[in-house]
Write a protein that holds these residues in place. Structure first.
Motif, PDB file in Angstrom:
ATOM      1  N   ARG A 132      10.777  36.534 -32.783  1.00 40.15           N
ATOM      2  CA  ARG A 132       9.772  36.638 -31.743  1.00 40.15           C
ATOM      3  C   ARG A 132      10.171  35.994 -30.434  1.00 40.15           C
ATOM      4  NH1 ARG A 132       7.529  41.152 -32.414  1.00 40.15           N
ATOM      5  NH2 ARG A 132       6.151  41.324 -34.198  1.00 40.15           N
ATOM      6  N   ASN A 133      11.311  35.307 -30.429  1.00 39.09           N
ATOM      7  CA  ASN A 133      11.733  34.759 -29.140  1.00 39.09           C
ATOM      8  C   ASN A 133      12.958  35.481 -28.615  1.00 39.09           C
ATOM      9  OD1 ASN A 133      13.440  33.873 -30.983  1.00 39.09           O
ATOM     10  ND2 ASN A 133      13.264  31.686 -30.511  1.00 39.09           N
ATOM     11  N   THR A 160       9.625  53.302 -17.724  1.00 35.36           N
ATOM     12  CA  THR A 160       9.770  51.860 -17.491  1.00 35.36           C
ATOM     13  C   THR A 160       9.099  51.125 -18.638  1.00 35.36           C
ATOM     14  OG1 THR A 160       9.779  52.235 -15.113  1.00 35.36           O
ATOM     15  CG2 THR A 160       9.359  49.986 -15.843  1.00 35.36           C
ATOM     16  N   LEU A 161       9.883  50.292 -19.311  1.00 40.02           N
ATOM     17  CA  LEU A 161       9.406  49.594 -20.511  1.00 40.02           C
ATOM     18  C   LEU A 161       9.448  48.095 -20.269  1.00 40.02           C
ATOM     19  CD1 LEU A 161      11.675  51.701 -22.845  1.00 40.02           C
ATOM     20  CD2 LEU A 161       9.200  51.962 -22.684  1.00 40.02           C
ATOM     21  N   ARG A 162       8.409  47.434 -20.779  1.00 39.24           N
ATOM     22  CA  ARG A 162       8.331  45.986 -20.565  1.00 39.24           C
ATOM     23  C   ARG A 162       7.969  45.324 -21.885  1.00 39.24           C
ATOM     24  NH1 ARG A 162       3.613  44.576 -16.678  1.00 39.24           N
ATOM     25  NH2 ARG A 162       2.476  45.055 -18.581  1.00 39.24           N
ATOM     26  N   PRO A 163       8.558  44.196 -22.190  1.00 42.37           N
ATOM     27  CA  PRO A 163       8.136  43.509 -23.428  1.00 42.37           C
ATOM     28  C   PRO A 163       6.677  43.090 -23.283  1.00 42.37           C
ATOM     29  CG  PRO A 163      10.114  42.513 -22.486  1.00 42.37           C
ATOM     30  CD  PRO A 163       9.576  43.466 -21.466  1.00 42.37           C
ATOM     31  N   SER A 164       5.871  43.351 -24.295  1.00 41.47           N
ATOM     32  CA  SER A 164       4.463  42.941 -24.231  1.00 41.47           C
ATOM     33  C   SER A 164       4.357  41.439 -24.348  1.00 41.47           C
ATOM     34  CB  SER A 164       3.699  43.534 -25.415  1.00 41.47           C
ATOM     35  OG  SER A 164       3.263  44.770 -25.101  1.00 41.47           O
ATOM     36  N   ASP A 167       3.505  40.149 -27.717  1.00 40.58           N
ATOM     37  CA  ASP A 167       4.518  40.174 -28.773  1.00 40.58           C
ATOM     38  C   ASP A 167       5.474  38.986 -28.673  1.00 40.58           C
ATOM     39  OD1 ASP A 167       3.928  42.523 -30.275  1.00 40.58           O
ATOM     40  OD2 ASP A 167       4.512  43.693 -28.518  1.00 40.58           O
ATOM     41  N   PHE A 168       5.537  38.407 -27.486  1.00 37.71           N
ATOM     42  CA  PHE A 168       6.463  37.277 -27.283  1.00 37.71           C
ATOM     43  C   PHE A 168       5.694  36.133 -26.628  1.00 37.71           C
ATOM     44  CE2 PHE A 168       8.825  41.253 -27.095  1.00 37.71           C
ATOM     45  CZ  PHE A 168       9.803  41.046 -28.052  1.00 37.71           C
ATOM     46  N   PRO A 169       4.684  35.608 -27.342  1.00 37.26           N
ATOM     47  CA  PRO A 169       3.798  34.630 -26.694  1.00 37.26           C
ATOM     48  C   PRO A 169       4.511  33.367 -26.249  1.00 37.26           C
ATOM     49  CG  PRO A 169       3.360  34.795 -29.055  1.00 37.26           C
ATOM     50  CD  PRO A 169       4.352  35.852 -28.737  1.00 37.26           C
ATOM     51  N   SER A 170       5.642  33.060 -26.885  1.00 34.95           N
ATOM     52  CA  SER A 170       6.287  31.783 -26.531  1.00 34.95           C
ATOM     53  C   SER A 170       7.190  31.913 -25.300  1.00 34.95           C
ATOM     54  CB  SER A 170       7.103  31.274 -27.718  1.00 34.95           C
ATOM     55  OG  SER A 170       8.093  32.230 -28.019  1.00 34.95           O
ATOM     56  N   LEU A 171       7.324  33.136 -24.757  1.00 31.84           N
ATOM     57  CA  LEU A 171       8.243  33.310 -23.631  1.00 31.84           C
ATOM     58  C   LEU A 171       7.502  33.410 -22.299  1.00 31.84           C
ATOM     59  CD1 LEU A 171      10.746  35.954 -25.087  1.00 31.84           C
ATOM     60  CD2 LEU A 171      10.975  33.475 -25.036  1.00 31.84           C
ATOM     61  N   THR A 172       8.028  32.718 -21.310  1.00 33.70           N
ATOM     62  CA  THR A 172       7.461  32.843 -19.967  1.00 33.70           C
ATOM     63  C   THR A 172       8.068  34.085 -19.306  1.00 33.70           C
ATOM     64  OG1 THR A 172       9.254  31.615 -18.952  1.00 33.70           O
ATOM     65  CG2 THR A 172       7.368  30.330 -19.731  1.00 33.70           C
ATOM     66  N   SER A 174       9.808  34.218 -16.706  1.00 31.80           N
ATOM     67  CA  SER A 174      11.200  34.003 -16.281  1.00 31.80           C
ATOM     68  C   SER A 174      12.146  34.013 -17.480  1.00 31.80           C
ATOM     69  CB  SER A 174      11.342  32.736 -15.439  1.00 31.80           C
ATOM     70  OG  SER A 174      11.244  31.613 -16.242  1.00 31.80           O
ATOM     71  N   ASP A 175      11.651  33.588 -18.672  1.00 33.39           N
ATOM     72  CA  ASP A 175      12.474  33.723 -19.891  1.00 33.39           C
ATOM     73  C   ASP A 175      12.779  35.195 -20.131  1.00 33.39           C
ATOM     74  OD1 ASP A 175      12.292  31.033 -20.434  1.00 33.39           O
ATOM     75  OD2 ASP A 175      10.574  31.236 -21.796  1.00 33.39           O
ATOM     76  N   ILE A 176      11.733  36.021 -19.975  1.00 32.28           N
ATOM     77  CA  ILE A 176      11.892  37.456 -20.236  1.00 32.28           C
ATOM     78  C   ILE A 176      12.906  38.057 -19.266  1.00 32.28           C
ATOM     79  CG2 ILE A 176      10.697  39.692 -20.143  1.00 32.28           C
ATOM     80  CD1 ILE A 176       8.232  38.258 -21.293  1.00 32.28           C
ATOM     81  N   ALA A 177      12.753  37.718 -17.979  1.00 31.05           N
ATOM     82  CA  ALA A 177      13.688  38.264 -16.981  1.00 31.05           C
ATOM     83  C   ALA A 177      15.108  37.806 -17.277  1.00 31.05           C
ATOM     84  CB  ALA A 177      13.257  37.824 -15.585  1.00 31.05           C
ATOM     85  N   SER A 178      15.239  36.556 -17.662  1.00 34.78           N
ATOM     86  CA  SER A 178      16.579  36.032 -17.907  1.00 34.78           C
ATOM     87  C   SER A 178      17.206  36.715 -19.128  1.00 34.78           C
ATOM     88  CB  SER A 178      16.478  34.520 -18.103  1.00 34.78           C
ATOM     89  OG  SER A 178      17.613  34.052 -18.743  1.00 34.78           O
ATOM     90  N   GLN A 179      16.404  36.915 -20.178  1.00 35.34           N
ATOM     91  CA  GLN A 179      16.958  37.584 -21.371  1.00 35.34           C
ATOM     92  C   GLN A 179      17.354  39.023 -21.068  1.00 35.34           C
ATOM     93  OE1 GLN A 179      15.439  37.438 -25.287  1.00 35.34           O
ATOM     94  NE2 GLN A 179      14.555  35.403 -25.069  1.00 35.34           N
ATOM     95  N   LEU A 180      16.518  39.710 -20.293  1.00 36.90           N
ATOM     96  CA  LEU A 180      16.831  41.120 -20.017  1.00 36.90           C
ATOM     97  C   LEU A 180      17.965  41.267 -18.997  1.00 36.90           C
ATOM     98  CD1 LEU A 180      13.341  42.858 -20.159  1.00 36.90           C
ATOM     99  CD2 LEU A 180      15.153  42.859 -21.857  1.00 36.90           C
ATOM    100  N   ALA A 181      18.270  40.187 -18.305  1.00 38.14           N
ATOM    101  CA  ALA A 181      19.415  40.241 -17.383  1.00 38.14           C
ATOM    102  C   ALA A 181      20.728  40.022 -18.135  1.00 38.14           C
ATOM    103  CB  ALA A 181      19.259  39.186 -16.291  1.00 38.14           C
ATOM    104  N   ASP A 182      20.614  39.472 -19.339  1.00 38.09           N
ATOM    105  CA  ASP A 182      21.813  39.141 -20.117  1.00 38.09           C
ATOM    106  C   ASP A 182      22.775  40.304 -20.354  1.00 38.09           C
ATOM    107  OD1 ASP A 182      22.341  36.590 -20.596  1.00 38.09           O
ATOM    108  OD2 ASP A 182      21.731  36.585 -22.700  1.00 38.09           O
ATOM    109  N   PRO A 183      22.273  41.461 -20.830  1.00 39.38           N
ATOM    110  CA  PRO A 183      23.221  42.557 -21.063  1.00 39.38           C
ATOM    111  C   PRO A 183      23.968  42.966 -19.806  1.00 39.38           C
ATOM    112  CG  PRO A 183      21.080  43.064 -22.034  1.00 39.38           C
ATOM    113  CD  PRO A 183      20.911  41.819 -21.230  1.00 39.38           C
ATOM    114  N   TRP A 184      23.332  42.829 -18.640  1.00 42.28           N
ATOM    115  CA  TRP A 184      24.012  43.187 -17.381  1.00 42.28           C
ATOM    116  C   TRP A 184      25.134  42.219 -17.084  1.00 42.28           C
ATOM    117  CZ3 TRP A 184      22.990  47.906 -16.119  1.00 42.28           C
ATOM    118  CH2 TRP A 184      21.727  48.446 -16.374  1.00 42.28           C
ATOM    119  N   ARG A 185      24.949  40.958 -17.530  1.00 38.66           N
ATOM    120  CA  ARG A 185      26.015  39.983 -17.321  1.00 38.66           C
ATOM    121  C   ARG A 185      27.144  40.172 -18.329  1.00 38.66           C
ATOM    122  NH1 ARG A 185      21.574  36.234 -15.868  1.00 38.66           N
ATOM    123  NH2 ARG A 185      21.106  35.954 -18.065  1.00 38.66           N
ATOM    124  N   THR A 186      26.767  40.637 -19.529  1.00 40.79           N
ATOM    125  CA  THR A 186      27.754  40.712 -20.615  1.00 40.79           C
ATOM    126  C   THR A 186      28.588  41.986 -20.568  1.00 40.79           C
ATOM    127  OG1 THR A 186      26.164  39.513 -21.958  1.00 40.79           O
ATOM    128  CG2 THR A 186      28.002  40.542 -23.131  1.00 40.79           C
TER     129      THR A 186
END
Ligand code: FAD
Length: 549
Positions: A132-133, A160-164, A167-172, A174-186
């Protein structure tokens, strides 16, 4: 005759019972007599009792090499399966055998069954549920919400899809943006699988790069999808209302372009330079990226352009960035222009797919492709708008040319040759000049020895042929290093790239098919139109790596 010691775990006694297995090979069938080991049985009275029982059996029944033994065990074995009378006869015949011990077989089976069931239950219960995180996972599907749909053309649309957040109550956010930016960095190129829940099938789609570097643009996944006639997942997605749940799995890395171009991380260059005591300087071999995009293959072209032009690491070193030329072939002008708003559209000349002309050997058109230039480009679709905004940021470093199947234009050999020679100043038959020799010397052995160095996995076209997607470094930019390049030090550490993405027929027509090998689709050799051009001009692709996507 041979003998062998085996151990049978006796669940009834709660301890392993050593048994001596004596094999007497007689006739066509093997006869096996079991007897307890004399050496390993303990001296307790119970075990002595057991030993004497088995010894009696061994003594009276198992006399290896005799006909009596063969028939007796053989009969006994058969009668257990078939004839109760024969069984009776056999036990009567062995009058010296002790009374039969109670059979524990059902109880043993019960224990085994219970143990197996408990193990299966434990395994299933401990199989990871979606973490969930972690928003995107390569192992499990995670839920997203469809927040908008943009109909690009009659058959293609952007979701356009966004994490609900629920579904991810523990994420802010900015956490979500940072996680979704990861594949672009990798990755340079990557895809996600989208699940069709009723059929439990999934297909891969290529996320469009973020529209800007603003955090909220990184917090969504945008997919360009063409609804394929009769296609299970694309049709399902074409009917999905806004607000629906969509499950994604990924990211799955495609090919790493940075290492093939010779664009290595600044830290690495700095590190190598520092070690060598030289001035840090970005080295580069590949100066050109040419992308042939068929239909929704434009999504992969956008990823490639985004990756090589908008890499943060390169921001202060624009000269190191390659030029990108995209040749975009589409079925209808509506893929790049909103025809209801535009008057610029030309009339349709039929619906024959553009690559069919190549397959049938006939080239209807030798026209130069039409360049998409801003800002006066009329009524761009959202995909064209993204290309234009990239162009606004990078100027002529990125150029986009379009051809429209319905209008009878196609990417011609002339377009291909023009793109391959663009900016090189090379005369016909000569590939673009390699970049200046590496400013940072390799800490590798010199090639002055007579043995040629092994070909470089990133910069040898023949070595690409057997590669499946992502090879040889799982598509990860961070797994490729300057040291992994095995090119001779005197060569420029990188090549130009010609990339092709689109329907299978499109890829096969321009650069040859992607064959299947060992259950995976690999690159195969360069064929199609480009293969033919190379046959006529063997030096054409000398400084190029061709990749099919
Ligand atoms: C790495 C990767 C990235 C991809 N990215 C995208 C993307 O960004 N956007 C996108 O729209 N698609 C993309 N695809 C293609 C996508 O995964 C599906 O194959 C496509 O949407 C069709 O799936 P379907 O379930 O609707 O059709 P299926 O049920 O699989 O196929 C139905 C019929 O249509 C035919 N067919 C399938 N695909 C095509 C096609 N493209 N053109 C013509 N006929 C076809 C099949 O041969 C079959 O006869 C990508 C594929 C891969 C492997």
């Amino acid at each position: 005759m041979s003998s062998q010691r085996i151990f049978i775990a006796s669940t009834l006694r709660g301890s392993p019972t050593p048994i001596l297995l004596t094999t007497g090979r007689t006739g066509r069938r093997g006869v096996f007599c079991l007897a307890p080991s004399k050496t390993l049985i303990s001296r307790s009275s119970a075990n002595h009792g057991l030993r004497s029982q088995w010894q009696t059996i061994a003594g009276s029944v198992c006399k290896p090499g005799t006909q009596q033994q063969r028939s007796s065990l053989s009969t006994s074995t058969t009668t257990r399966r078939t004839s109760p009378n024969a069984k009776k006869k056999t036990s009567n015949a062995n009058t010296n055998t002790p009374p039969r011990r109670r059979s524990y077989r059902p109880l043993t089976l019960f224990f085994i069954f219970t143990f197996a069931s408990a193990s299966v239950f434990y395994y299933l219960a401990s199989t990871p549920s979606p973490p969930r995180n972690q928003i995107l996972s390569r192992d499990v599907f995670t839920p997203f919400e469809l927040v908008s749909r943009d109909q690009v053309s009659p058959t293609s649309f952007v979701l356009t899809l966004r994490p609900s957040p629920s579904d991810f109550p523990s994420l802010t956010s900015s956490d979500i943006a940072s996680q979704l930016a990861d594949p672009w960095r990798t990755f340079d190129l990557w895809s996600v699988e989208v699940k069709q829940p009723q059929l439990q099938i999934a297909r891969e789609y290529t996320p469009l790069p973020p529209l800007s570097s603003a955090p909220d643009h990184a917090a969504v996944v945008r997919l360009l999808v063409r609804a394929v006639d009769g296609g299970e997942v694309s049709t399902y997605l074409s009917r999905l209302p806004v607000g629906s749940r969509v499950e994604l799995r990924g990211p799955h890395g495609g090919f790493d372009l940075h290492s093939r171009l010779g664009l290595y991380g600044k830290e690495e260059i700095d590190g190598v330079s520092a070690a060598g005591g030289e001035e840090p300087q970005r080295e580069q071999g590949g100066k050109q990226v040419v992308f042939l995009a068929g239909g929704t293959g434009i999504a992969t072209a956008l990823q490639a352009a985004h990756s090589v032009l908008e890499d943060d690491d390169d921001d202060d070193d624009d000269d190191a960035k390659p030029n990108v030329k995209i040749l975009w072939a589409m079925r209808s002008r509506s893929d790049m222009q909103d025809l209801s708003a535009s008057t610029g559209g030309k009339s349709s000349s039929g619906s024959r797919p553009w690559w069919r002309s190549f397959l049938s050997g006939s080239f209807a058109s030798d026209d130069e492709a039409e360049e998409i230039r801003g800002p006066d480009f009329a009524a761009p679709t959202s995909i064209t708008a993204q290309l234009l905004s990239m162009k606004a940021r990078h100027g002529d470093r990125v150029r986009v040319h379009s051809v429209v199947d319905d209008e009878g234009t196609a990417i011609t050999p002339k377009d291909l040759l023009g793109a391959l020679r663009h900016g090189s100043g090379a005369s016909k038959g000569t590939a673009p000049a390699p970049a200046p020799a590496a400013a940072v010397s390799l800490s590798k052995t010199s090639t002055s020895t007579s043995t040629p160095p092994p070909p470089c996995e990133f910069h040898s076209q023949p070595l690409q042929a057997n590669m499946p997607d992502g090879a040889p470094n799982q598509g990860r930019k961070d797994l490729a290093s300057r040291e992994a390049c095995r090119c001779p030090p005197e060569d420029a550490p990188g090549k130009n790239l010609l990339l092709v993405s689109g329907p299978d027929g499109f890829i096969a027509a321009y650069v040859g098919p992607r064959p299947w090998e060992g259950g995976a689709q690999v690159q195969g050799t360069v064929g199609g139109v480009l293969g033919e051009l190379e046959r006529r001009d063997p030096g054409l692709l000398k400084d190029w790596i061709v990749l099919k996507m």
